[in-house]
Design a protein around this motif. Structure first.
Motif, PDB file in Angstrom:
ATOM      1  N   ARG A  34      -8.074  14.721 -48.993  1.00 16.25           N
ATOM      2  CA  ARG A  34      -9.430  14.234 -48.706  1.00 16.25           C
ATOM      3  C   ARG A  34      -9.383  12.849 -48.078  1.00 16.25           C
ATOM      4  N   LEU A  35      -8.536  11.977 -48.616  1.00 16.49           N
ATOM      5  CA  LEU A  35      -8.424  10.630 -48.064  1.00 16.49           C
ATOM      6  C   LEU A  35      -7.842  10.665 -46.651  1.00 16.49           C
ATOM      7  N   ALA A  36      -6.869  11.526 -46.421  1.00 21.45           N
ATOM      8  CA  ALA A  36      -6.252  11.618 -45.093  1.00 21.45           C
ATOM      9  C   ALA A  36      -7.261  12.048 -44.029  1.00 21.45           C
ATOM     10  N   ALA A  37      -8.258  12.816 -44.424  1.00 20.13           N
ATOM     11  CA  ALA A  37      -9.277  13.276 -43.473  1.00 20.13           C
ATOM     12  C   ALA A  37     -10.177  12.142 -43.003  1.00 20.13           C
ATOM     13  N   ASP A  38     -10.315  11.074 -43.818  1.00 21.59           N
ATOM     14  CA  ASP A  38     -11.198   9.962 -43.461  1.00 21.59           C
ATOM     15  C   ASP A  38     -10.803   8.695 -44.226  1.00 21.59           C
ATOM     16  N   PRO A  39      -9.658   8.111 -43.889  1.00 23.67           N
ATOM     17  CA  PRO A  39      -9.203   6.943 -44.650  1.00 23.67           C
ATOM     18  C   PRO A  39     -10.111   5.722 -44.511  1.00 23.67           C
ATOM     19  N   TYR A  40     -10.810   5.601 -43.402  1.00 23.39           N
ATOM     20  CA  TYR A  40     -11.624   4.399 -43.206  1.00 23.39           C
ATOM     21  C   TYR A  40     -12.866   4.393 -44.108  1.00 23.39           C
ATOM     22  N   ARG A  41     -13.085   5.486 -44.826  1.00 24.15           N
ATOM     23  CA  ARG A  41     -14.193   5.498 -45.798  1.00 24.15           C
ATOM     24  C   ARG A  41     -13.967   4.439 -46.875  1.00 24.15           C
ATOM     25  N   ILE A  42     -12.715   4.085 -47.108  1.00 29.01           N
ATOM     26  CA  ILE A  42     -12.403   3.014 -48.068  1.00 29.01           C
ATOM     27  C   ILE A  42     -13.187   1.759 -47.684  1.00 29.01           C
TER      28      ILE A  42
END
Length: 150
Positions: A34-42
């Motif tokens: 899930r994080l790899a799909a959208d890391p900039y969500r951090i």
């Protein structure tokens, strides 16, 4: 060498380096995908991605996930395999602690595994103490939670 914060162009290096160390010791989990799909969500969610850059190349990364205005999670800290043992983890950790302090955090915690002795020693050297040990409800690879009061 310098630290860059929240550089969206480093997201692919952030994921690449994290997947390398995870696969080295464990297995990728659903949360990793899930994080790899959208890391900039951090960053969009109020946290930070820190990149250690040497000669234009990202050699280390970590993240600060914002839990609340006073609490952040230190996560995803890793250094490229060929750059380990040079003190870069310490540089990243100190930068992350300072960034959390600048944001007004009073608590910084992390999830890890007792098999990662070198990492745990680094965390303890910088004042982290064990909050709990045992099975984690989200990450199978996590069996220790540590915290640093800021």
């Amino acid at each position: 060498m310098h630290i860059e914060t929240d550089n969206e162009n480093h997201c692919s290096d952030f994921i690449r380096l994290n997947e390398l160390w995870i696969k080295e010791h464990f297995m990728l989990e659903e949360g990793d995908r899930r994080l790899a799909a959208d890391p900039y969500r951090i960053v969009r969610e109020g946290g930070h991605i820190l990149s250690l850059v040497e000669s234009g190349k990202v050699i280390g990364v970590c993240a600060l996930f914002k839990e609340s205005p006073a609490r952040f999670q230190l996560a995803r800290m890793t250094v490229a395999p060929d750059e380990r043992g040079k003190g870069y983890g310490k540089i990243l950790l100190q930068a992350a602690i300072e960034r959390a302090r600048m944001r007004g955090a009073t608590s910084l915690y992390l999830l890890s595994n007792t098999a990662l002795g070198i990492a745990l020693a680094l965390y303890r050297k910088h004042g982290f103490h064990t909050l709990s040990e045992g099975v984690h409800p989200v990450y199978a690879r996590c069996n220790i939670v540590m915290e640093l009061a800021l």
